[in-house]
Enzyme design. Structure first.
Site, PDB file in Angstrom:
ATOM      1  N   ASP A 480      34.224  46.789  41.763  1.00 39.82           N
ATOM      2  CA  ASP A 480      35.000  45.637  42.199  1.00 39.82           C
ATOM      3  C   ASP A 480      36.366  45.652  41.519  1.00 39.82           C
ATOM      4  O   ASP A 480      36.467  45.890  40.313  1.00 39.82           O
ATOM      5  CB  ASP A 480      34.233  44.367  41.827  1.00 39.82           C
ATOM      6  CG  ASP A 480      34.909  43.111  42.305  1.00 39.82           C
ATOM      7  OD1 ASP A 480      35.010  42.921  43.529  1.00 39.82           O
ATOM      8  OD2 ASP A 480      35.326  42.317  41.442  1.00 39.82           O
ATOM      9  N   GLU A 517      37.568  49.261  44.838  1.00 38.84           N
ATOM     10  CA  GLU A 517      38.733  48.573  45.387  1.00 38.84           C
ATOM     11  C   GLU A 517      39.967  48.964  44.573  1.00 38.84           C
ATOM     12  O   GLU A 517      40.104  48.558  43.423  1.00 38.84           O
ATOM     13  CB  GLU A 517      38.532  47.061  45.323  1.00 38.84           C
ATOM     14  CG  GLU A 517      37.418  46.537  46.214  1.00 38.84           C
ATOM     15  CD  GLU A 517      37.307  45.033  46.133  1.00 38.84           C
ATOM     16  OE1 GLU A 517      37.452  44.368  47.171  1.00 38.84           O
ATOM     17  OE2 GLU A 517      37.075  44.518  45.026  1.00 38.84           O
TER      18      GLU A 517
END
Length: 887
Positions: A480, A517
């Protein structure tokens, strides 16, 4: 400018034993910093007052301004490169000095305090305790004897609070002294009776937010087991055979030839089975549901047999937002919600008004190495049951032929300071979180940001990843907000995994895949503090980033558009305008369509920065890094495995919901099904690894909710009977959607926009064929960027034959090294127009092409109408047709 009372801030940085850095902007421009008296103040008990006159009850150390400081720009603090450098006299008591309040004052020659502030110590701790990066933290076992070790270098004292089996919490703990080591760790060794015991650390430490020394009772940051609601850590032995289900122990993971072969299904553990009536009530929504023969597991098996390789699970580590005790969880009355109108406010009010929620995505980490208790069956939440059931899930997915990828969150924590869920800060105050110019914790991620540029924060990240691979045998990780980590962090993770071997660790760490990400924002943006793990900065690492390029070109606009009706390649920009002024006049729409065509073609070729093709927009040759995308280069990868291609994910609206917002209101459901498949085809038939959001293959809707992280089971409904796609469940929660309700309300109220079971089944069947197409030829999965450049072309792009809304991709196996023994070439035609097209592809003239057998005998009756007549391809509207030239 700061005042003498600003000791609650921390503007200074003690970066090495003899170096403190001070912000230059804190000193007025008309004041010479060399003319000031600089003093370091250290008090183990706190209570420093810059205005107090001598004698002072704390240690004071004169500092010297370095007139010729070394450059800090190329070091570990480049953001401090222009600041004032102060030299600390050589001392042998620094470790003792920093166990309390630390401050610096700058006085004018007349004695008046000009500036005063606290000091950030993280870099100093890394310098003083570098050996701690090699310590074994948490619970370790040696011949049946456990040792517990925690890193607390600034603590005055640490005790282990132990509740052995049979000892109740009401009786109070046994208090065990822990021994400090030179590396800042504290340890206690017990005996076999400690197995299964509950424990906490009692850390006596100076708490800056309180301004005094406190004893914090805190769980272990390296916990491997927890009690319900994470109140206590557990002394577990993960090698205990009772924690190893047969299917986990005996089922090998499927093999993945190369990372580009990945097709990933992103799935929340609770979503998977919460609504599945073929799963026993007691295990719905849990890890154990993956071991059932159910509608859900049968669905996954179909996908795996067609070509799906992996399941990516939203966070399964221990998180803080959900009540773990099922007896205390509350849920709205579903029957009452079903009775409400499809565009009503009532559903979201009922869901958000439920106390002690049972649902969250889990991006609020508490303990990184323990499975989340709310995802366990009731009897498994305490003790080792969490371990056993998480392993059961991994083994069951392996048995279905699927790899397991975990979504990890190391960029932020749920709590900081003295918060109840703040584990790190209550043990080493001020160390683990990234701080801004005045010492406040940065929150650009939405929560307290973790500074993984600090050595022990990176160690936690590396150790945790290795833990999940070694002890749970997972096969990959999705990170993340990976751009908030350093490139060095990711290389350290990669290196640690590569050291794992089947002989020693039971796994081959080199086979573990990594991606995340790679967004660039916040206080670290533009490599402000370090070289980030962002798009374009991971070349040669086999660590991939999600590409928003192809995603936005296919969907249209971006996830934060004020008007969500901006159209893209697959959502009506080609020939199906929806009338929104956000799309602009027809000339601008065509210009944007051609620009999106370039971005998609580049994405199909692995988003390589040096891939060259003829631009559909300019009709001139263009390199990938010359294709524009929102002010940056669209092409950023050096190899196709450095990109994850996708068109929907847990974030933002599902693909079906985006289509609902963007397609013309009168578009028939048949066209919506076809547009959904077209969008997925663009993502699936390119050269990079692919991710699908769970349910996208059967038109999953979240009733237009763009951020369903806490929207409960109601809005996150997932129906593997392919009966109800979830659309029309009411207006989605106001916090993230109210500004779009004006667009949503008439759509949700329209029954023609909700697909029926036959639409869902057709969509799923067509999507299975997409997986089979990708798996049918190595030409869709060229790992070598040289092979991509040689074999992948877009011969119509920018030519006289080009048609708007049509992309033709040729995969020619006659160029370069042969990779396919059956097909000499593959021609893929993406027709985004709602009408059929006849597209001439001059290079294919004279070469016999036929519809791919998978489509000729497949689920989609419309694509079977596609033809090739001597280089002239006839393709129905909203259709991806794949043709093969046999050898």
């Amino acid at each position: 400018m700061l005042t003498a009372t600003d000791l609650g801030l921390a503007r200074g940085h003690w970066v090495a034993p003899r170096t403190i850095v001070w912000p230059r902007e804190a000193i007025p421009s008309d004041v010479d910093p060399a003319a000031l008296d600089w003093t370091l103040h250290c008090s183990q008990a706190g209570g420093i007052d810059p205005e107090r006159r001598e004698p002072l009850p704390w240690t004071t150390i004169p500092l010297r301004l370095d007139p010729t400081p070394p450059s800090l720009a190329g070091g570990h603090v480049p953001h401090l490169a222009e600041d004032i450098v102060l030299t600390v006299p050589a001392r042998d008591d620094i470790e003792a000095l920093i166990r309390g309040q630390v401050a610096v004052t700058a006085r004018l020659p007349n004695g008046r305090v000009l500036d005063a502030s606290g000091v950030q110590l993280a870099h100093l701790l890394d310098s003083l305790y570098a050996d701690a990066s090699r310590a074994t933290l948490g619970v370790s076992w040696n011949h049946g004897v456990p040792t517990l070790r925690v890193w607390a270098p600034t603590a005055h004292q640490v005790h282990l609070l132990l509740w052995e089996s049979g000892r109740s919490l009401e009786d109070g703990p046994e208090r065990v002294s822990m021994t400090r080591a030179f590396d800042g760790t504290w340890a206690a060794t017990g005996d076999s009776s400690w197995k299964g015991a509950r424990y906490l650390y009692a850390v006596t430490v100076y708490a800056p937010s309180y301004g005094r020394v406190v004893e914090n009772r805190v769980t272990d940051p390296y916990s491997i087991g927890l009690t319900i609601n994470s109140t206590h850590s557990l002394v577990l032995d993960l090698a205990d055979p009772d924690l190893a289900p047969d299917v986990w122990r005996d089922t090998p993971a499927p093999l993945l030839a190369h990372p580009v072969d990945q097709v990933v299904y992103e799935l929340h553990v609770r979503d998977f089975s919460r609504a599945d009536k073929t799963v026993p009530d007691a295990v719905r929504g849990t890890f154990a549901a993956f071991a059932c023969d159910s509608d859900g597991t049968r669905h996954l098996r179909r996908l795996a047999e067609a070509g799906l390789t992996s399941v990516q699970l939203l966070p399964i580590f221990d998180y803080s937002s959900v009540e773990e005790d099922p007896c205390r969880q509350a849920a709205p009355d579903w029957e009452a919600l079903k009775a409400e109108a499809p565009d009503s406010h009532a559903q979201q009010r009922a869901v958000l008004g439920t106390p002690r929620p049972a649902y969250n995505w889990g991006y609020d980490p508490w303990h990184h190495q323990v499975p989340e208790g709310s995802l366990c069956t009731e009897g498994a939440i305490n003790g080792g049951g969490r371990v056993r059931e998480a392993r059961l899930m991994v083994g069951s997915l392996h048995a279905l032929g699927l790899l397991v990828v975990l979504d990890q969150v190391y960029n932020h924590t749920d709590g900081e300071g003295q918060d109840g869920t703040s584990v790190f800060d209550r043990i080493v105050p001020g160390y683990y979180h990234r701080r801004d110019d005045v010492g406040a914790v940065a929150r650009s991620t939405c929560c307290p940001n973790v500074a993984t540029e600090h050595a022990m924060a990176e160690k936690l990240m590396v150790d945790s990843v290795v833990h999940w691979v070694r002890h749970y045998r997972v096969d990959g990780f999705r990170f993340d907000l990976m751009g908030h980590h350093t490139r060095a962090n990711m290389l350290a993770v990669r290196a640690a995994l590569d050291m794992l071997t089947p002989e020693r660790d039971g796994v081959d760490g080199r086979a573990v895949t990594l991606y995340g990400e790679g967004w660039d924002f916040g206080e670290v943006a533009g490599n402000a503090r370090f070289v980030q793990a962002t798009q374009g900065q991971l070349g040669g690492t086999q660590i991939a980033t999600f590409s928003d390029r192809l995603r936005d070109a296919v969907r249209g606009g971006g996830p934060f558009d004020e008007d969500p009706r901006r159209q893209g390649f697959a959502t009506g920009l080609a020939g199906a305008p929806n009338g929104s002024p956000a799309n602009g006049v027809p000339a601008l729409q065509r210009e944007r369509l051609l620009g999106y065509t370039d971005i998609i073609q580049l994405g199909l070729a692995g988003n390589l920065r040096d891939y060259t093709f003829t631009s559909a927009r300019t009709r001139r040759p263009i390199r990938g890094d010359e294709v524009p995308f929102k002010g940056v280069s669209a092409g950023y990868a050096d190899a196709p495995d450095e990109v994850i291609t996708y068109v929907d994910a847990h974030d933002n609206e599902t693909l079906f919901d985006a289509l609902t917002l963007k397609l013309p209101l009168d578009a028939p459901m048949a066209d919506r099904v076809r547009a959904n498949a077209l969008a997925l085809a663009v993502a699936t038939l390119g050269q990079s690894p692919v991710m699908w959001h769970a349910g996208t293959d059967f038109l999953r809707s979240k009733s237009l909710d763009r951020n369903s992280y806490s929207s409960g089971d109601w809005f996150n409904y997932l129906d593997f009977t392919l009966t109800d796609n979830g659309f029309g469940a009411g207006l989605p929660p106001a916090a993230d959607n109210a500004d779009k309700w004006v667009y949503m309300k008439p759509l949700l109220a329209d029954p023609a926009l909700k697909p029926g079971p036959e639409d869902m089944r057709l969509s799923h069947a067509i999507c299975l064929d997409l997986l089979r197409l990708r798996a049918s030829s190595r030409l869709f999965r060229l790992a070598d960027p040289g092979q991509v450049r040689a074999k992948v072309t877009f011969p119509v792009s920018g030519s006289w034959a080009q048609q708007d809304g049509v992309i033709v991709m040729v995969l020619d196996d006659r160029a370069g090294v042969r990779v396919d023994e059956r097909f000499a070439a593959i021609v893929v035609v993406f027709n985004a127009n709602p009408w059929p097209v006849r597209q001439l592809v001059p290079p294919v003239v004279g070469r016999p092409c036929a519809l791919h057998p998978i489509q000729a005998d497949g689920a989609d009756p419309v694509v079977r109408e596609a033809r090739c007549d001597d280089g002239q391809f006839s393709v129905p509207g909203l259709t991806t047709a794949v043709f093969i030239e046999a050898r």
